[in-house]
Write a protein that holds these residues in place. Structure first.
Motif, PDB file in Angstrom:
ATOM      1  N   LEU A 257       0.840  -1.184   0.000  1.00  0.00           N
ATOM      2  CA  LEU A 257       0.000   0.000   0.000  1.00  0.00           C
ATOM      3  C   LEU A 257       0.889   1.252   0.000  1.00  0.00           C
ATOM      4  CD1 LEU A 257      -2.617  -1.137   2.665  1.00  0.00           C
ATOM      5  CD2 LEU A 257      -2.956  -1.033   0.189  1.00  0.00           C
ATOM      6  N   LYS A 258       0.286   2.387  -0.278  1.00  0.00           N
ATOM      7  CA  LYS A 258       1.072   3.608  -0.418  1.00  0.00           C
ATOM      8  C   LYS A 258       1.711   4.041   0.897  1.00  0.00           C
ATOM      9  CE  LYS A 258       0.909   8.169  -2.567  1.00  0.00           C
ATOM     10  NZ  LYS A 258       0.070   9.140  -3.321  1.00  0.00           N
ATOM     11  N   ASP A 259       1.061   3.732   2.024  1.00  0.00           N
ATOM     12  CA  ASP A 259       1.570   4.191   3.323  1.00  0.00           C
ATOM     13  C   ASP A 259       2.639   3.273   3.909  1.00  0.00           C
ATOM     14  OD1 ASP A 259       0.130   1.988   4.135  1.00  0.00           O
ATOM     15  OD2 ASP A 259      -1.347   3.095   5.303  1.00  0.00           O
ATOM     16  N   GLY A 260       3.103   2.282   3.145  1.00  0.00           N
ATOM     17  CA  GLY A 260       4.144   1.388   3.612  1.00  0.00           C
ATOM     18  C   GLY A 260       3.641   0.080   4.176  1.00  0.00           C
ATOM     19  N   ARG A 261       2.354   0.001   4.475  1.00  0.00           N
ATOM     20  CA  ARG A 261       1.795  -1.268   4.916  1.00  0.00           C
ATOM     21  C   ARG A 261       1.625  -2.205   3.719  1.00  0.00           C
ATOM     22  NH1 ARG A 261      -3.480   0.323   8.173  1.00  0.00           N
ATOM     23  NH2 ARG A 261      -3.695   1.730   6.365  1.00  0.00           N
ATOM     24  N   VAL A 262       1.309  -3.450   4.007  1.00  0.00           N
ATOM     25  CA  VAL A 262       1.153  -4.451   2.953  1.00  0.00           C
ATOM     26  C   VAL A 262      -0.207  -5.111   3.101  1.00  0.00           C
ATOM     27  CG1 VAL A 262       2.102  -6.540   1.893  1.00  0.00           C
ATOM     28  CG2 VAL A 262       3.643  -4.878   2.968  1.00  0.00           C
ATOM     29  N   TYR A 263      -0.926  -5.153   2.010  1.00  0.00           N
ATOM     30  CA  TYR A 263      -2.185  -5.889   1.965  1.00  0.00           C
ATOM     31  C   TYR A 263      -1.872  -7.321   1.563  1.00  0.00           C
ATOM     32  CZ  TYR A 263      -6.732  -7.525   0.264  1.00  0.00           C
ATOM     33  OH  TYR A 263      -7.879  -8.260   0.036  1.00  0.00           O
ATOM     34  N   VAL A 264      -2.260  -8.271   2.404  1.00  0.00           N
ATOM     35  CA  VAL A 264      -2.014  -9.679   2.124  1.00  0.00           C
ATOM     36  C   VAL A 264      -3.337 -10.423   2.079  1.00  0.00           C
ATOM     37  CG1 VAL A 264       0.281  -9.639   3.165  1.00  0.00           C
ATOM     38  CG2 VAL A 264      -1.684 -10.304   4.560  1.00  0.00           C
ATOM     39  N   TYR A 265      -3.378 -11.451   1.258  1.00  0.00           N
ATOM     40  CA  TYR A 265      -4.582 -12.275   1.169  1.00  0.00           C
ATOM     41  C   TYR A 265      -4.180 -13.697   0.815  1.00  0.00           C
ATOM     42  CZ  TYR A 265      -3.943 -11.163  -3.818  1.00  0.00           C
ATOM     43  OH  TYR A 265      -3.409 -10.987  -5.077  1.00  0.00           O
ATOM     44  N   GLY A 266      -4.934 -14.619   1.324  1.00  0.00           N
ATOM     45  CA  GLY A 266      -4.714 -16.022   1.017  1.00  0.00           C
ATOM     46  C   GLY A 266      -6.051 -16.701   0.845  1.00  0.00           C
ATOM     47  N   SER A 267      -6.054 -17.799   0.126  1.00  0.00           N
ATOM     48  CA  SER A 267      -7.272 -18.594   0.016  1.00  0.00           C
ATOM     49  C   SER A 267      -6.876 -20.045  -0.157  1.00  0.00           C
ATOM     50  CB  SER A 267      -8.158 -18.115  -1.132  1.00  0.00           C
ATOM     51  OG  SER A 267      -7.503 -18.237  -2.373  1.00  0.00           O
ATOM     52  N   ALA A 268      -7.792 -20.929   0.223  1.00  0.00           N
ATOM     53  CA  ALA A 268      -7.516 -22.362   0.141  1.00  0.00           C
ATOM     54  C   ALA A 268      -8.827 -23.125   0.062  1.00  0.00           C
ATOM     55  CB  ALA A 268      -6.714 -22.822   1.365  1.00  0.00           C
ATOM     56  N   VAL A 269      -8.773 -24.226  -0.647  1.00  0.00           N
ATOM     57  CA  VAL A 269      -9.921 -25.132  -0.689  1.00  0.00           C
ATOM     58  C   VAL A 269     -10.156 -25.652   0.721  1.00  0.00           C
ATOM     59  CG1 VAL A 269     -10.776 -27.325  -1.614  1.00  0.00           C
ATOM     60  CG2 VAL A 269      -9.463 -25.765  -3.086  1.00  0.00           C
ATOM     61  N   ALA A 270     -11.392 -25.570   1.184  1.00  0.00           N
ATOM     62  CA  ALA A 270     -11.699 -25.938   2.573  1.00  0.00           C
ATOM     63  C   ALA A 270     -13.191 -26.190   2.712  1.00  0.00           C
ATOM     64  CB  ALA A 270     -11.270 -24.821   3.522  1.00  0.00           C
ATOM     65  N   PRO A 271     -13.582 -27.000   3.691  1.00  0.00           N
ATOM     66  CA  PRO A 271     -15.017 -27.189   3.952  1.00  0.00           C
ATOM     67  C   PRO A 271     -15.654 -25.881   4.395  1.00  0.00           C
ATOM     68  CG  PRO A 271     -13.698 -28.857   5.071  1.00  0.00           C
ATOM     69  CD  PRO A 271     -12.745 -27.823   4.577  1.00  0.00           C
ATOM     70  N   ARG A 272     -16.918 -25.746   4.112  1.00  0.00           N
ATOM     71  CA  ARG A 272     -17.637 -24.539   4.508  1.00  0.00           C
ATOM     72  C   ARG A 272     -17.746 -24.460   6.030  1.00  0.00           C
ATOM     73  NH1 ARG A 272     -23.393 -22.677   1.782  1.00  0.00           N
ATOM     74  NH2 ARG A 272     -23.138 -20.438   2.172  1.00  0.00           N
ATOM     75  N   HIS A 273     -17.730 -23.241   6.540  1.00  0.00           N
ATOM     76  CA  HIS A 273     -17.878 -22.948   7.964  1.00  0.00           C
ATOM     77  C   HIS A 273     -16.726 -23.523   8.796  1.00  0.00           C
ATOM     78  CE1 HIS A 273     -21.762 -21.518   6.842  1.00  0.00           C
ATOM     79  NE2 HIS A 273     -22.292 -22.705   6.686  1.00  0.00           N
ATOM     80  N   GLY A 274     -15.569 -23.694   8.169  1.00  0.00           N
ATOM     81  CA  GLY A 274     -14.415 -24.166   8.915  1.00  0.00           C
ATOM     82  C   GLY A 274     -13.805 -23.053   9.747  1.00  0.00           C
TER      83      GLY A 274
END
Length: 391
Positions: free
Chosen positions: A210-227
């Motif tokens: 991000l512009k202010d020096g922080r970092v936006y991170v995201y992850g995703s994975a196959v998983a059962p619902r409501h885990g």
């Protein structure tokens, strides 16, 4: 003569953009948001050129770009760190007429909310459509013991939209995509790295500055619902991504557990028959929730908002104008939903042979046609909003 009235249910990016755009066209707008405050946490939003052009029409494009980080050199990697493809912001600018920019969702929400009159936004108010209205009868919105009459109602209340259920009670609603997602904004002073998305087997990770020096991170994975994690979501991220290439483990280590959002990802697999009924319209996830693999969910909500405001003239018949809104938006968003889901199926492959073939194809395409990865956004990021007055 009093200005026509519009009630927007939901104060996310789409709802606030609609409120600003309608206000610019002469509508008296009230925004009702059930949350107690507008403080979205842990999430960034990537705005492609199509959404930026929409914000230009309401005079906010330059201000958004000033707040945002321009996505520079980066690309796609494997969990071991090998580059599958590389892209540069200039490639997107040449192809789509502008670069993708990234900012904290809270910054965008704050900017949009700041454009509204002081009494237009009301938080802590749960609202529902009591009557969607007709050409000859105003719509009615119920909020606790209070009722609002409106010439136009905008349902911007997200994937679990109550407005959608009122308008289209027979629609099956959202379907689980098969994977869950994590998001966070991390403070890691002095960390220098190239923006990247990394594809594994049934999982992906993204790291975007991000512009202010922080970092936006995201992850995703196959998983059962409501885990959920047996301990905490930070530990879950370390189990799933802790042995991936640098800087992924360092970013996870720097993440505050309380700042991690985990959400199962659902989408509207069956398109709605229309995006309106009577004097009530749907925008954003309420109308066409999609998986995040093209990063177009918020962008399409912004498009909806601006196109809606273009069609519903203050002096016209909102019911008739909404027919044109549906004609404009339903085919386009249906295609974006479909393409995003298709991209997700490729991204989230789990079979080792299939993932090896996917990665080989990505490397080959990058070698033969270095900008091939941008093709996924052809016809999407190069779109422009309608200009002039609606007829």
């Amino acid at each position: 003569m009093n200005a026509p009235s519009a009630v927007v249910i939901g104060a996310g990016v789409g709802g606030l953009t609609a409120a600003v755009a309608l206000g610019r066209r002469g509508w008296q707008v009230t925004v009702l948001e059930k949350a107690a405050s507008l403080e979205p946490v842990g999430a960034g939003i990537a705005l492609a050129p199509n959404a930026q052009r929409c914000l230009d029409t309401v005079g906010l494009g330059d201000r958004v770009r000033a707040l945002a980080a321009w996505q520079g050199a980066g690309g796609l990697r494997t969990p071991r760190g090998r580059w599958l493809s590389r892209l540069d912001a200039a490639d997107a600018e040449r192809r789509f007429g502008g670069a993708v920019v990234l900012l904290h969702r809270a910054a965008l929400v704050g900017l949009l909310a700041g454009e509204l009159p002081p009494d237009a936004l009301r938080t802590g108010v749960a609202a529902e459509v009591a009557d969607p209205g007709t050409a000859g009868r105003p719509a009615r919105v119920r909020a606790g013991t209070r009722e609002y009459e409106a010439d136009l109602v905008v349902g911007a209340d997200g994937i679990d939209s109550g407005v959608r259920r009122v308008l289209f009670p027979a629609h099956p609603g959202p379907a689980y995509s098969g994977f869950t997602a994590w998001r966070a904004v991390v403070e890691v002073p002095g960390l220098d790295f190239a923006p990247h998305e990394t594809w594994g087997r049934g999982a992906l990770w993204g790291s975007q500055p991000l512009k202010d020096g922080r970092v936006y991170v995201y992850g995703s994975a196959v998983a059962p619902r409501h885990g959920h994690a047996p301990d905490d979501e930070k530990s879950e991220l370390l189990r799933r991504f802790g042995d991936w290439h640098d800087p992924v483990p360092r970013l996870i280590a720097a993440t505050e557990p309380a700042g991690i959002l985990r959400n199962d990802i659902s989408w509207l697999e069956e398109p709605l028959p229309a995006f309106h009924h009577g004097r009530t319209a749907l925008i954003g996830d309420a109308a066409h929730a999609m998986t995040p693999h093209l990063a177009q969910g918020g962008n399409q909500a912004i498009e909806d908002a601006v196109v809606l405001a273009h069609h519903v003239r203050p002096a016209g018949d909102p019911a008739a104008s909404l027919e044109r809104y549906t004609r404009d938006r339903l085919p386009r968003t249906t295609e974006v939903v479909r393409r995003s889901r298709r991209a997700g199926r490729v991204t989230m492959l789990r079979n080792p042979v299939a993932t090896a073939l996917r990665d080989t194809a990505a490397r080959a395409a990058s070698t033969v046609a270095p900008r091939a990865a941008l093709k996924a956004l052809d016809g999407i990021a190069d779109w422009s909003p309608p200009a002039g007055q609606d007829e």
